[in-house]
Design a protein around this motif. Structure first.
Motif, PDB file in Angstrom:
ATOM      1  N   TYR A  72      -3.523   0.247 -18.014  1.00  0.00           N
ATOM      2  CA  TYR A  72      -3.555  -1.171 -17.639  1.00  0.00           C
ATOM      3  C   TYR A  72      -2.830  -1.438 -16.317  1.00  0.00           C
ATOM      4  O   TYR A  72      -2.627  -2.592 -15.944  1.00  0.00           O
ATOM      5  N   ILE A  73      -2.462  -0.367 -15.610  1.00  0.00           N
ATOM      6  CA  ILE A  73      -1.834  -0.513 -14.292  1.00  0.00           C
ATOM      7  C   ILE A  73      -2.929  -0.609 -13.225  1.00  0.00           C
ATOM      8  O   ILE A  73      -3.866   0.193 -13.203  1.00  0.00           O
ATOM      9  N   VAL A  74      -2.803  -1.596 -12.345  1.00  0.00           N
ATOM     10  CA  VAL A  74      -3.779  -1.765 -11.263  1.00  0.00           C
ATOM     11  C   VAL A  74      -3.048  -1.887  -9.934  1.00  0.00           C
ATOM     12  O   VAL A  74      -1.890  -2.310  -9.871  1.00  0.00           O
ATOM     13  N   PHE A  75      -3.737  -1.518  -8.860  1.00  0.00           N
ATOM     14  CA  PHE A  75      -3.211  -1.679  -7.514  1.00  0.00           C
ATOM     15  C   PHE A  75      -3.616  -3.044  -6.977  1.00  0.00           C
ATOM     16  O   PHE A  75      -4.705  -3.548  -7.271  1.00  0.00           O
ATOM     17  N   ASP A  76      -2.736  -3.634  -6.195  1.00  0.00           N
ATOM     18  CA  ASP A  76      -3.053  -4.897  -5.547  1.00  0.00           C
ATOM     19  C   ASP A  76      -4.286  -4.725  -4.671  1.00  0.00           C
ATOM     20  O   ASP A  76      -4.433  -3.713  -3.974  1.00  0.00           O
ATOM     21  N   SER A  77      -5.176  -5.691  -4.706  1.00  0.00           N
ATOM     22  CA  SER A  77      -6.442  -5.566  -3.976  1.00  0.00           C
ATOM     23  C   SER A  77      -6.264  -5.580  -2.464  1.00  0.00           C
ATOM     24  O   SER A  77      -7.090  -5.048  -1.727  1.00  0.00           O
ATOM     25  N   SER A  78      -5.165  -6.182  -1.999  1.00  0.00           N
ATOM     26  CA  SER A  78      -4.969  -6.305  -0.553  1.00  0.00           C
ATOM     27  C   SER A  78      -4.078  -5.220   0.029  1.00  0.00           C
ATOM     28  O   SER A  78      -4.126  -4.930   1.218  1.00  0.00           O
ATOM     29  N   THR A  79      -3.258  -4.614  -0.815  1.00  0.00           N
ATOM     30  CA  THR A  79      -2.352  -3.571  -0.337  1.00  0.00           C
ATOM     31  C   THR A  79      -2.069  -2.605  -1.466  1.00  0.00           C
ATOM     32  O   THR A  79      -2.037  -2.994  -2.631  1.00  0.00           O
ATOM     33  N   GLU A  80      -1.843  -1.359  -1.132  1.00  0.00           N
ATOM     34  CA  GLU A  80      -1.611  -0.353  -2.170  1.00  0.00           C
ATOM     35  C   GLU A  80      -0.137  -0.068  -2.405  1.00  0.00           C
ATOM     36  O   GLU A  80       0.219   0.917  -3.032  1.00  0.00           O
ATOM     37  N   ASP A  81       0.736  -0.947  -1.896  1.00  0.00           N
ATOM     38  CA  ASP A  81       2.159  -0.731  -2.160  1.00  0.00           C
ATOM     39  C   ASP A  81       2.665  -1.640  -3.277  1.00  0.00           C
ATOM     40  O   ASP A  81       3.856  -1.743  -3.513  1.00  0.00           O
ATOM     41  N   LYS A  82       1.755  -2.314  -3.976  1.00  0.00           N
ATOM     42  CA  LYS A  82       2.138  -3.180  -5.094  1.00  0.00           C
ATOM     43  C   LYS A  82       1.338  -2.791  -6.330  1.00  0.00           C
ATOM     44  O   LYS A  82       0.115  -2.681  -6.294  1.00  0.00           O
ATOM     45  N   LEU A  83       2.073  -2.568  -7.432  1.00  0.00           N
ATOM     46  CA  LEU A  83       1.451  -2.236  -8.706  1.00  0.00           C
ATOM     47  C   LEU A  83       1.646  -3.382  -9.686  1.00  0.00           C
ATOM     48  O   LEU A  83       2.701  -4.015  -9.703  1.00  0.00           O
ATOM     49  N   SER A  84       0.639  -3.627 -10.512  1.00  0.00           N
ATOM     50  CA  SER A  84       0.717  -4.683 -11.521  1.00  0.00           C
ATOM     51  C   SER A  84       0.418  -4.104 -12.894  1.00  0.00           C
ATOM     52  O   SER A  84      -0.513  -3.313 -13.048  1.00  0.00           O
ATOM     53  N   ASN A  85       1.223  -4.515 -13.876  1.00  0.00           N
ATOM     54  CA  ASN A  85       0.959  -4.172 -15.264  1.00  0.00           C
ATOM     55  C   ASN A  85       0.240  -5.374 -15.879  1.00  0.00           C
ATOM     56  O   ASN A  85       0.840  -6.420 -16.107  1.00  0.00           O
ATOM     57  N   THR A  86      -1.049  -5.239 -16.132  1.00  0.00           N
ATOM     58  CA  THR A  86      -1.831  -6.377 -16.600  1.00  0.00           C
ATOM     59  C   THR A  86      -1.530  -6.746 -18.049  1.00  0.00           C
ATOM     60  O   THR A  86      -1.940  -7.815 -18.511  1.00  0.00           O
ATOM     61  N   LEU A  87      -0.805  -5.900 -18.762  1.00  0.00           N
ATOM     62  CA  LEU A  87      -0.370  -6.244 -20.112  1.00  0.00           C
ATOM     63  C   LEU A  87       0.879  -7.113 -20.088  1.00  0.00           C
ATOM     64  O   LEU A  87       0.953  -8.122 -20.785  1.00  0.00           O
ATOM     65  N   THR A  88       1.868  -6.722 -19.310  1.00  0.00           N
ATOM     66  CA  THR A  88       3.143  -7.447 -19.297  1.00  0.00           C
ATOM     67  C   THR A  88       3.234  -8.465 -18.175  1.00  0.00           C
ATOM     68  O   THR A  88       4.125  -9.317 -18.180  1.00  0.00           O
ATOM     69  N   GLY A  89       2.340  -8.354 -17.182  1.00  0.00           N
ATOM     70  CA  GLY A  89       2.400  -9.257 -16.038  1.00  0.00           C
ATOM     71  C   GLY A  89       3.397  -8.846 -14.984  1.00  0.00           C
ATOM     72  O   GLY A  89       3.510  -9.505 -13.942  1.00  0.00           O
ATOM     73  N   GLU A  90       4.133  -7.760 -15.216  1.00  0.00           N
ATOM     74  CA  GLU A  90       5.164  -7.339 -14.261  1.00  0.00           C
ATOM     75  C   GLU A  90       4.535  -6.653 -13.054  1.00  0.00           C
ATOM     76  O   GLU A  90       3.565  -5.899 -13.175  1.00  0.00           O
ATOM     77  N   LYS A  91       5.123  -6.919 -11.890  1.00  0.00           N
ATOM     78  CA  LYS A  91       4.663  -6.314 -10.642  1.00  0.00           C
ATOM     79  C   LYS A  91       5.829  -5.641  -9.944  1.00  0.00           C
ATOM     80  O   LYS A  91       6.965  -6.109 -10.023  1.00  0.00           O
ATOM     81  N   ILE A  92       5.536  -4.538  -9.245  1.00  0.00           N
ATOM     82  CA  ILE A  92       6.581  -3.857  -8.488  1.00  0.00           C
ATOM     83  C   ILE A  92       6.032  -3.440  -7.126  1.00  0.00           C
ATOM     84  O   ILE A  92       4.862  -3.095  -6.989  1.00  0.00           O
ATOM     85  N   LEU A  93       6.914  -3.504  -6.131  1.00  0.00           N
ATOM     86  CA  LEU A  93       6.626  -2.925  -4.826  1.00  0.00           C
ATOM     87  C   LEU A  93       7.114  -1.495  -4.844  1.00  0.00           C
ATOM     88  O   LEU A  93       8.198  -1.206  -5.375  1.00  0.00           O
ATOM     89  N   CYS A  94       6.366  -0.577  -4.281  1.00  0.00           N
ATOM     90  CA  CYS A  94       6.747   0.827  -4.377  1.00  0.00           C
ATOM     91  C   CYS A  94       6.306   1.593  -3.135  1.00  0.00           C
ATOM     92  O   CYS A  94       5.418   1.180  -2.395  1.00  0.00           O
ATOM     93  N   GLY A  95       6.967   2.716  -2.955  1.00  0.00           N
ATOM     94  CA  GLY A  95       6.680   3.569  -1.814  1.00  0.00           C
ATOM     95  C   GLY A  95       5.586   4.575  -2.109  1.00  0.00           C
ATOM     96  O   GLY A  95       4.991   4.599  -3.194  1.00  0.00           O
ATOM     97  N   GLU A  96       5.348   5.431  -1.131  1.00  0.00           N
ATOM     98  CA  GLU A  96       4.243   6.381  -1.224  1.00  0.00           C
ATOM     99  C   GLU A  96       4.386   7.339  -2.396  1.00  0.00           C
ATOM    100  O   GLU A  96       3.404   7.692  -3.038  1.00  0.00           O
TER     101      GLU A  96
END
Length: 407
Positions: free
Chosen positions: A10-34
């Motif tokens: 259920y983890i997806v990448f932000d459609s506009s940038t690949e440095d943000k991950l979203s957990n579609t179950l919990t709604g939590e988002k994180i910015l992350c490195g390579e």
């Protein structure tokens, strides 16, 4: 650390940038490195920890803590804990009454208990009609459509739902910003009924263990959802817990099959209270019981039944129901068939000679007065019934009544 680890599907990448991950179950988002992005992609198929360590040898020292953090946020999961991955509350939009999500940071700013709405979209306890599972989101859509807002910043004229000064407690809850909507308990069609109820129990217990900070308000769903919630409350509060039950039915009905015990059997919306007594509940106060289906019902030592026709007379006499002890913890469960069918069409189990809207409002106000309420639910609202708009109006009104009474 267990070796088999995998990325949560259920983890997806932000459609506009690949440095943000979203957990579609919990709604939590994180910015992350390579490296985190690379790790998430690498673990789309389960890997042994030794293989992960070999692949990311350049961050070998940081890897255990990094994986621990991603596991805690449910961005990764261990195979032995896969059930925990889907045992969660999922944020929903639109929000009920335009209320915000209660985050840990927001909770720390409150000086009084928060009241948190949680949808329980489960209808499998009624084998003849499962549309109660759609009600939490249906009600959210209704309050969005008509801009019914209880968030702190909005304008809400309580004279539209009652007489002057009748909803002062509700207005204070709104003004103090103590109302929240955290979404729905997540269910999937592939899950067994036993696992679904297990998830309700596990999530409810976590909330009740933190009840010093919040009061959960569950939106059902059929009445079978109340059993795992009350069972979890019993595990936390023990004999101090009592149940206040508004219903046309005792929900202690059984059949010859009830006498057969096996692991694959589950309860239903007509026997949830029997299961609560079996789990250790020592007292339930039942208001509104009536009808032919109850002619052969005998109460047990743990039930106090207030028959509907008797309560109607007590209401005329302005009875205060002071006989209910004030030194107990109370869970409130409200089945909308407690109302007379002429006022509420959205039930599969209508029973004549029920309460009027005014009688039921009085009952809520007096019975719940000065009680230590640790949780509530409203159940048995079916979206495929006639006059759904009216059903939403009545449901909203009585949610307002309950909020006004418990605060």
């Amino acid at each position: 650390m267990e070796s088999k680890i995998q990325t949560n599907p259920y983890i997806v990448f932000d459609s506009s940038t690949e440095d943000k991950l979203s957990n579609t179950l919990t709604g939590e988002k994180i910015l992350c490195g390579e490296k985190i992005i690379e790790l998430i992609k690498f673990l789309r198929e389960p890997k042994e920890f030794e293989i992960i360590e070999e692949k990311f040898c350049e961050i070998k020292d940081e890897l255990p803590q990094l994986i621990h953090t991603l596991l805690a946020k449910k961005f990764l999961f261990r195979h032995s804990e896969s059930e925990d991955t889907v045992t969660t509350i999922t944020p929903c939009t639109p929000h009920l009454f335009n209320l915000p999500f209660l985050s840990k940071q927001k909770l720390q700013t409150l000086t009084e208990k928060a009241i948190v709405f949680i949808g329980v979209p489960l209808g499998m306890g009624n084998k003849t009609n499962t549309s109660a599972s759609y009600y939490p989101n249906s009600l959210r859509n209704y309050t969005e459509k008509y801009s019914v807002k209880l968030n702190k910043e909005s304008f809400f004229n309580s004279k539209a739902i009652g007489s002057a000064n009748e909803f002062l407690s509700l207005e204070k809850l709104k003004r103090d910003g103590r109302l929240f909507d955290n979404g729905n308990i997540f269910f999937d069609s592939n899950e067994s009924s036993t696992f679904c109820y297990h998830k309700i129990e596990k999530i409810s217990k976590t909330i009740f263990e933190d009840t010093a900070d919040k009061i959960p308000f569950f939106i059902g769903g059929d009445h079978s959802i109340s059993y795992p919630i009350i069972k979890s409350a019993l595990e936390v509060f023990g004999d101090d817990l009592c149940v206040i039950h508004f219903d046309a039915h005792t929900d202690t009905y059984d059949s010859p099959y009830s006498k057969i015990k096996h692991d694959q059997k589950t309860h239903h919306h007509g026997n949830f209270l029997t299961k609560c007594f079996e789990a250790g509940l020592k007292q339930a106060y039942q208001f509104g019981i009536r009808g032919l289906v109850n002619c052969n019902q005998e109460k047990n030592e743990f039930q106090t039944i207030y028959w509907c026709n008797e309560v109607k007379q007590l209401i005329k006499e302005k009875h205060g129901f002071d006989e209910l002890p004030k030194d107990k913890k109370y869970y409130v469960t409200f089945d909308f068939d407690v109302l007379d069918p002429q006022f509420f069409k959205g039930t599969t189990t209508p029973v004549m000679n029920g309460f009027t809207l005014e009688e039921c409002s009085y009952l809520i106000k007096t019975v719940l007065k000065d009680k230590d309420i640790i949780g509530l639910d409203v159940v048995e609202l079916y979206t495929d019934k006639d006059e759904l708009e009216l059903t939403h109006q009545v449901a909203s009104q009585f949610i307002f009544n309950l909020l006004n009474a418990i605060s």
